[in-house]
Design an enzyme around this catalytic site. Structure first.
Site, PDB file in Angstrom:
ATOM      1  N   LEU A  16      -6.450   6.117 -44.824  1.00  0.00           N
ATOM      2  CA  LEU A  16      -6.188   6.103 -46.258  1.00  0.00           C
ATOM      3  C   LEU A  16      -5.170   5.059 -46.683  1.00  0.00           C
ATOM      4  O   LEU A  16      -5.095   4.710 -47.851  1.00  0.00           O
ATOM      5  CB  LEU A  16      -5.705   7.491 -46.714  1.00  0.00           C
ATOM      6  CG  LEU A  16      -6.712   8.632 -46.529  1.00  0.00           C
ATOM      7  CD1 LEU A  16      -6.062   9.973 -46.825  1.00  0.00           C
ATOM      8  CD2 LEU A  16      -7.929   8.419 -47.412  1.00  0.00           C
TER       9      LEU A  16
ATOM     10  N   GLY B 174       2.555   3.308 -45.365  1.00  0.00           N
ATOM     11  CA  GLY B 174       3.815   2.924 -45.981  1.00  0.00           C
ATOM     12  C   GLY B 174       4.679   2.261 -44.937  1.00  0.00           C
ATOM     13  O   GLY B 174       4.200   1.723 -43.941  1.00  0.00           O
ATOM     14  N   GLY B 175       6.007   2.337 -45.125  1.00  0.00           N
ATOM     15  CA  GLY B 175       6.910   1.682 -44.199  1.00  0.00           C
ATOM     16  C   GLY B 175       7.045   2.404 -42.878  1.00  0.00           C
ATOM     17  O   GLY B 175       7.355   1.789 -41.857  1.00  0.00           O
TER      18      GLY B 175
ATOM     19  N   ALA C  62       4.827   5.425 -41.942  1.00  0.00           N
ATOM     20  CA  ALA C  62       3.729   6.307 -41.549  1.00  0.00           C
ATOM     21  C   ALA C  62       2.389   5.739 -41.990  1.00  0.00           C
ATOM     22  O   ALA C  62       2.314   4.882 -42.877  1.00  0.00           O
ATOM     23  CB  ALA C  62       3.933   7.689 -42.167  1.00  0.00           C
ATOM     24  N   ARG C  63       1.359   6.244 -41.347  1.00  0.00           N
ATOM     25  CA  ARG C  63      -0.007   5.977 -41.776  1.00  0.00           C
ATOM     26  C   ARG C  63      -0.645   7.287 -42.208  1.00  0.00           C
ATOM     27  O   ARG C  63      -0.282   8.344 -41.705  1.00  0.00           O
ATOM     28  CB  ARG C  63      -0.815   5.340 -40.636  1.00  0.00           C
ATOM     29  CG  ARG C  63      -0.402   3.911 -40.348  1.00  0.00           C
ATOM     30  CD  ARG C  63      -1.239   3.292 -39.245  1.00  0.00           C
ATOM     31  NE  ARG C  63      -0.957   1.865 -39.132  1.00  0.00           N
ATOM     32  CZ  ARG C  63      -1.459   1.081 -38.203  1.00  0.00           C
ATOM     33  NH1 ARG C  63      -2.279   1.585 -37.289  1.00  0.00           N
ATOM     34  NH2 ARG C  63      -1.158  -0.198 -38.169  1.00  0.00           N
TER      35      ARG C  63
ATOM     36  N   LYS D 235      -0.137  12.736 -43.200  1.00  0.00           N
ATOM     37  CA  LYS D 235       0.867  11.691 -43.017  1.00  0.00           C
ATOM     38  C   LYS D 235       1.228  11.676 -41.532  1.00  0.00           C
ATOM     39  O   LYS D 235       1.711  12.670 -40.984  1.00  0.00           O
ATOM     40  CB  LYS D 235       2.093  11.986 -43.878  1.00  0.00           C
ATOM     41  CG  LYS D 235       3.179  10.931 -43.798  1.00  0.00           C
ATOM     42  CD  LYS D 235       4.312  11.242 -44.771  1.00  0.00           C
ATOM     43  CE  LYS D 235       5.403  10.189 -44.714  1.00  0.00           C
ATOM     44  NZ  LYS D 235       6.493  10.463 -45.697  1.00  0.00           N
TER      45      LYS D 235
ATOM     46  N   ASP E 236      13.230   8.319 -54.527  1.00  0.00           N
ATOM     47  CA  ASP E 236      12.187   7.293 -54.393  1.00  0.00           C
ATOM     48  C   ASP E 236      11.067   7.533 -55.399  1.00  0.00           C
ATOM     49  O   ASP E 236       9.888   7.365 -55.089  1.00  0.00           O
ATOM     50  CB  ASP E 236      11.636   7.270 -52.970  1.00  0.00           C
ATOM     51  CG  ASP E 236      10.924   5.951 -52.646  1.00  0.00           C
ATOM     52  OD1 ASP E 236      11.182   4.950 -53.347  1.00  0.00           O
ATOM     53  OD2 ASP E 236      10.121   5.918 -51.707  1.00  0.00           O
TER      54      ASP E 236
ATOM     55  N   HIS F  85       7.914  58.946 -75.809  1.00  0.00           N
ATOM     56  CA  HIS F  85       8.344  58.184 -76.971  1.00  0.00           C
ATOM     57  C   HIS F  85       9.802  58.521 -77.267  1.00  0.00           C
ATOM     58  O   HIS F  85      10.165  59.681 -77.415  1.00  0.00           O
ATOM     59  CB  HIS F  85       7.453  58.539 -78.173  1.00  0.00           C
ATOM     60  CG  HIS F  85       7.799  57.797 -79.412  1.00  0.00           C
ATOM     61  ND1 HIS F  85       7.408  58.205 -80.667  1.00  0.00           N
ATOM     62  CD2 HIS F  85       8.520  56.664 -79.616  1.00  0.00           C
ATOM     63  CE1 HIS F  85       7.862  57.362 -81.576  1.00  0.00           C
ATOM     64  NE2 HIS F  85       8.532  56.416 -80.960  1.00  0.00           N
TER      65      HIS F  85
END
Length: 651
Positions: A73, A76-77, A79-80, A95, A189, A520
């Site tokens: 998919l 990032g810096g 993880a895939r 992740k 972030d 009541h």
């Protein structure tokens, strides 16, 4: 990226269509990223995600449950991400972090903190944490998949979006960020690439890799981190300044600017230029833009250099910009490609209703949540050969880190609603409930076969549950009827019901002989042992009056002390109310509501815009839908309601 094993494709989600950053995303996660460039040739830093090996075709968690790997998919810096599908066909985003990239205790602690923080989150606008596990080479964080990409991809396609869409997006983001801040978590972030669209085009905040906790022990943080275009000026000050929750407000301001003007305000090809512009608050609004003055004022205030001059989450929503233009009831996939066509037809009145509903749906006025804590036991592995500690694993039955949510979602095919489980739920009460259900289902059957025709002259709009607050983890389920009656179904099983402008109350509790017993009391006669209940009902009365919108568009019915909520049930489709007058109200997740009243003789539809249409059931069945307020999914919902009622009888 290469591997000898071919990918096993899954066809329902395409490449780069899920809740992950695009391969081109740049992050600045460590201090060194903000150093000045060297005079000589700069050595290229190793991308840690490149250490991640392609997972095997089937990955198993510690319980042996298998997930079949699908499409790659993106990355990032650190993880895939890969698509994963379980044996039931459910699809997730995994992740994947290479263990080889976790080179020291600090890196390990950071990963475990991310897991701990994300795992503890439960909010409709935060990507759902599903599971975490590992094999010999990777750690897998299994997440809800968001198939419509992120705000960043939408903006790449659209260039700019309308202010109406931006208002809707902003409320959803602010609702999620307020939830984080109430739990003492700062995201650090927030950016367009970390805000994802779920299947229904609702926004979800993801990627908690830089999230941290702000508390009395750590009132400020000093790590220089974030994504260059979104970093707040106080973050760049490092140890000399420190930063807190206000950095998220700054980032939301950057996102709003980017959505309305097409790019972040401090953008440059040179990262150092970006940082200088941020420090000097050096940005301008494009002179040829038609963006409103109200939007510009909100952006200016959110991008105040002084963090203490920025508005809070609640203050942001008080700005005129949210009230001066159109506010849609929802966003459709049309927005992914082009400007929606229906925005010009939203009236001011509809916009105000949609704005109020959106705030309620994202929990703007919810009660405060327990803060997140990171304990030493969270970060210490119980088994030397594994990375993930037992306390964060899915088989942790103690739930000592799991937030107790006031929203207890239960499937319809389950035991009787938990709110009555502590009461003496005997045969007589079961009989009374099932007798009502049986009569309703029998009438529906006769109407469907043409053997029974309700008299249209007798049709009346039913009493509705117009507001509600589920606080059953502490007190009970509070609700307001369209008569203005306020009731609380307490966790012990009894109900206290009071009317507006009247001092008397009704105490309704289970009874072995009659099923339900009603006492009541005048105000001066209320027993002292009900004093706690009276405080609770007064609190919810004021809370719902001040914060919740009314589904019934302000139309009130004659007061009737005989109607109360007998039980309710929640599941992923919505919530079902069973009233003592034989009405069954279904509030669906798409904000449509349908009521079967008078034991199935009549049916009512309430639209998200609070239009109400009540008709004899046979009229609607002959037409195949309502007349003035048709629902595109009426047939599906009608069959679902019948199924639910039948399931109730079979319990």
């Amino acid at each position: 990226m290469s591997s000898k094993r071919p990918l096993q494709p899954l066809n329902d989600v395409q490449l780069n269509k899920a809740n992950i950053q695009s391969p081109t995303t740049v992050k600045t996660p460590i201090k060194g990223a903000i150093s000045k460039p060297d005079a000589g040739k700069k050595k290229k830093r190793e991308k840690l995600s490149s250490l991640c090996k392609t997972p095997p075709s089937i990955v198993k968690n510690r319980h042996g449950r298998g997930y079949r790997r699908g499409h790659f998919l993106g990355e990032g810096g650190f993880a895939r991400c890969f698509q994963m599908k379980d044996d039931t066909g459910r699809t997730f985003a995994a992740k994947t972090v290479a263990k080889a990239s976790i080179k020291n205790e600090k890196t390990k602690t950071k990963l475990l903190s991310e897991i701990k923080i994300h795992k503890s989150m439960s909010h409709p606008n935060i990507v759902e944490f599903i599971d975490c596990f590992e094999d010999d080479v990777n750690v897998y964080i299994l997440l809800e998949i968001c198939p419509h990409q992120s705000l960043m991809e939408l903006l790449k396609t659209r260039k700019i979006i309308t202010e109406a869409e931006a208002r809707f997006f902003m409320v959803q983001v602010i609702g999620a960020v307020k939830y984080l801040h109430r739990r003492k978590v700062v995201h650090r972030d927030l950016k367009l690439g970390n805000i994802f669209f779920d299947p229904h085009m609702n926004l979800k905040i993801g990627d908690f890799g830089l999230a941290t906790i702000i508390n009395s022990a750590h009132p400020r943080r000093y790590t220089i981190c974030g994504t260059p275009n979104y970093i707040a000026p106080e973050v760049l000050g490092g140890k000399d300044v420190g930063h807190g929750f206000e950095v998220d407000i700054w980032a939301i301001g950057i996102m709003l600017y980017a959505m309305l003007f097409g790019k972040p305000p401090f953008q440059s090809k040179d990262v150092q230029v970006i940082y200088e512009r941020i420090k000097n608050n050096d940005y301008k609004f494009p002179p040829d833009s038609l963006v409103s003055l109200e939007a510009r004022q909100l952006i200016r205030d959110m991008l105040s250099t002084d963090p203490y001059q920025r508005p809070s989450m609640d203050q942001v929503l008080e700005y005129d910009w949210f009230k001066c233009g159109s506010f849609p009831s929802h966003i459709t996939t049309e927005s992914l490609k082009q400007k929606p066509k229906n925005l010009a037809f939203i009236t001011k009145e509809e916009s105000m209703i949609n704005f109020a509903n959106c705030k309620q749906q994202v929990g703007i006025n919810d009660v405060p949540k327990h803060p997140v804590e990171i304990l030493r036991t969270d970060l210490e592995s119980e088994r030397p050969r594994t990375l993930l500690p037992h306390s964060l694993s899915p088989d942790n039955t103690k739930n000592k880190y799991k937030e107790v949510s006031p929203v207890n979602i239960k499937p319809y095919k389950s035991k009787i609603s938990n709110q009555l489980s502590k009461a003496s739920y005997d045969n007589k009460m079961v009989y009374m409930l099932s007798e009502s259900l049986s009569e309703t289902l029998e009438n529906i059957k006769l109407i469907e076969t043409g053997q029974l025709q309700p008299d249209p002259k007798l049709v009346q709009k039913p009493q509705l549950v117009s507001k509600w607050v589920d606080y059953s983890n502490k007190h009970g389920f509070a609700y307001q009827l369209s008569t203005n009656s306020i009731g609380v179904l307490f966790t012990e099983g009894h109900t206290v019901l009071k009317f507006q402008d009247r001092s008397d109350i009704f105490l309704i509790h289970p009874n072995e002989e009659t099923g339900w017993k009603v006492d009541h009391f005048q105000r001066e006669q209320i027993p002292k042992d009900l004093s706690n209940e009276m405080q609770v009902i007064e609190f919810f009365d004021k809370y719902m009056t001040a914060h919740l919108s009314d589904v019934s568009s302000g139309e009130k019915h004659d007061q009737n002390g005989g109607v109360f909520l007998r039980r309710y049930t929640r599941d992923d489709n919505g919530i079902m109310f069973e009233l003592s007058n034989g009405s069954y109200q279904f509030n669906f997740k798409d904000h449509h509501k349908i009521v079967l009243s008078e034991y199935g003789h009549y049916i009512t539809h309430i639209t998200p815009n609070k239009e109400i249409e009540t008709l004899p059931l046979d009229y609607v069945l002959k037409n195949g839908n309502f007349f003035e307020t048709p629902d595109d999914y009426f047939t599906v919902k009608y069959n679902f309601m019948k199924h639910v009622l039948r399931e109730k009888i079979s319990i």
